[in-house]
Design a protein around this motif. Structure first.
Motif, PDB file in Angstrom:
ATOM      1  N   CYS A  39       0.859  -1.176   0.000  1.00  0.00           N
ATOM      2  CA  CYS A  39       0.000   0.000   0.000  1.00  0.00           C
ATOM      3  C   CYS A  39       0.898   1.229   0.000  1.00  0.00           C
ATOM      4  O   CYS A  39       1.871   1.290   0.753  1.00  0.00           O
ATOM      5  CB  CYS A  39      -0.897  -0.011   1.238  1.00  0.00           C
ATOM      6  N   GLU A  41       0.299   4.072   1.140  1.00  0.00           N
ATOM      7  CA  GLU A  41       0.126   4.899   2.339  1.00  0.00           C
ATOM      8  C   GLU A  41       0.613   4.210   3.616  1.00  0.00           C
ATOM      9  O   GLU A  41       1.464   4.728   4.320  1.00  0.00           O
ATOM     10  CB  GLU A  41      -1.342   5.281   2.512  1.00  0.00           C
ATOM     11  N   CYS A  42       0.083   3.027   3.927  1.00  0.00           N
ATOM     12  CA  CYS A  42       0.409   2.375   5.206  1.00  0.00           C
ATOM     13  C   CYS A  42       1.501   1.317   5.077  1.00  0.00           C
ATOM     14  O   CYS A  42       1.954   0.778   6.077  1.00  0.00           O
ATOM     15  CB  CYS A  42      -0.835   1.753   5.818  1.00  0.00           C
ATOM     16  N   HIS A  63      -6.048  -4.461   0.719  1.00  0.00           N
ATOM     17  CA  HIS A  63      -5.115  -4.907   1.756  1.00  0.00           C
ATOM     18  C   HIS A  63      -5.298  -6.403   2.005  1.00  0.00           C
ATOM     19  O   HIS A  63      -6.424  -6.891   2.041  1.00  0.00           O
ATOM     20  CB  HIS A  63      -5.382  -4.161   3.072  1.00  0.00           C
ATOM     21  N   ASN A  67      -6.559  -2.757   7.520  1.00  0.00           N
ATOM     22  CA  ASN A  67      -5.880  -1.761   8.352  1.00  0.00           C
ATOM     23  C   ASN A  67      -6.813  -0.579   8.547  1.00  0.00           C
ATOM     24  O   ASN A  67      -6.909   0.284   7.673  1.00  0.00           O
ATOM     25  CB  ASN A  67      -4.563  -1.308   7.723  1.00  0.00           C
ATOM     26  N   CYS A  70      -5.549   3.105   7.736  1.00  0.00           N
ATOM     27  CA  CYS A  70      -5.175   3.529   6.387  1.00  0.00           C
ATOM     28  C   CYS A  70      -6.386   4.153   5.706  1.00  0.00           C
ATOM     29  O   CYS A  70      -7.445   3.515   5.613  1.00  0.00           O
ATOM     30  CB  CYS A  70      -4.678   2.331   5.577  1.00  0.00           C
ATOM     31  N   ASP A  73      -8.142   2.147   2.965  1.00  0.00           N
ATOM     32  CA  ASP A  73      -8.913   0.956   3.336  1.00  0.00           C
ATOM     33  C   ASP A  73     -10.363   1.374   3.550  1.00  0.00           C
ATOM     34  O   ASP A  73     -10.635   2.452   4.079  1.00  0.00           O
ATOM     35  CB  ASP A  73      -8.347   0.324   4.612  1.00  0.00           C
ATOM     36  N   PHE A  76     -11.521   2.596   7.218  1.00  0.00           N
ATOM     37  CA  PHE A  76     -10.708   3.640   7.839  1.00  0.00           C
ATOM     38  C   PHE A  76     -11.439   4.232   9.046  1.00  0.00           C
ATOM     39  O   PHE A  76     -12.596   4.613   8.952  1.00  0.00           O
ATOM     40  CB  PHE A  76     -10.404   4.730   6.818  1.00  0.00           C
ATOM     41  N   LYS A  80      -4.794   7.901  11.028  1.00  0.00           N
ATOM     42  CA  LYS A  80      -3.812   7.218  10.191  1.00  0.00           C
ATOM     43  C   LYS A  80      -2.709   6.577  11.019  1.00  0.00           C
ATOM     44  O   LYS A  80      -2.211   7.176  11.970  1.00  0.00           O
ATOM     45  CB  LYS A  80      -3.176   8.188   9.199  1.00  0.00           C
TER      46      LYS A  80
END
Length: 88
Positions: A39, A41-42, A63, A67, A70, A73, A76, A80
């Protein structure tokens, strides 16, 4: 998620080769044989899915382990944070 991180070799302007992460679209990632993905971002592991032939779903990444930290996702939670098992 429509973008992912992929690990690739790059040549720097000085001529040295490095192995580092680049963000690309899922569409481009699906063209590669065996990409190392995460990913963007995460940094959690992701799985790619191709678009359905009838057009009912688009190509995407999800994912492997959800998560909630994130924003890419679907679950979310608003705060974060990196994936528990981030790929470095």
């Amino acid at each position: 998620m429509d973008v992912v991180g992929i690990k690739r070799h790059f040549t720097t302007p000085e001529g040295t080769r490095i192995y580092d992460w680049e963000t690309i679209s899922v569409f481009e990632a699906l063209k590669l044989a065996e990409p190392m993905l995460r990913c963007s971002e995460c940094h959690g592991a992701v799985r790619l899915y191709r678009a359905a032939p009838d057009g009912s779903t688009a190509s995407r990444a999800e994912h492997r382990k959800r998560n909630p930290g994130c924003s890419l996702d679907e679950r979310f939670d608003g705060t974060k944070k990196m994936a528990e098992l981030a790929i470095v």
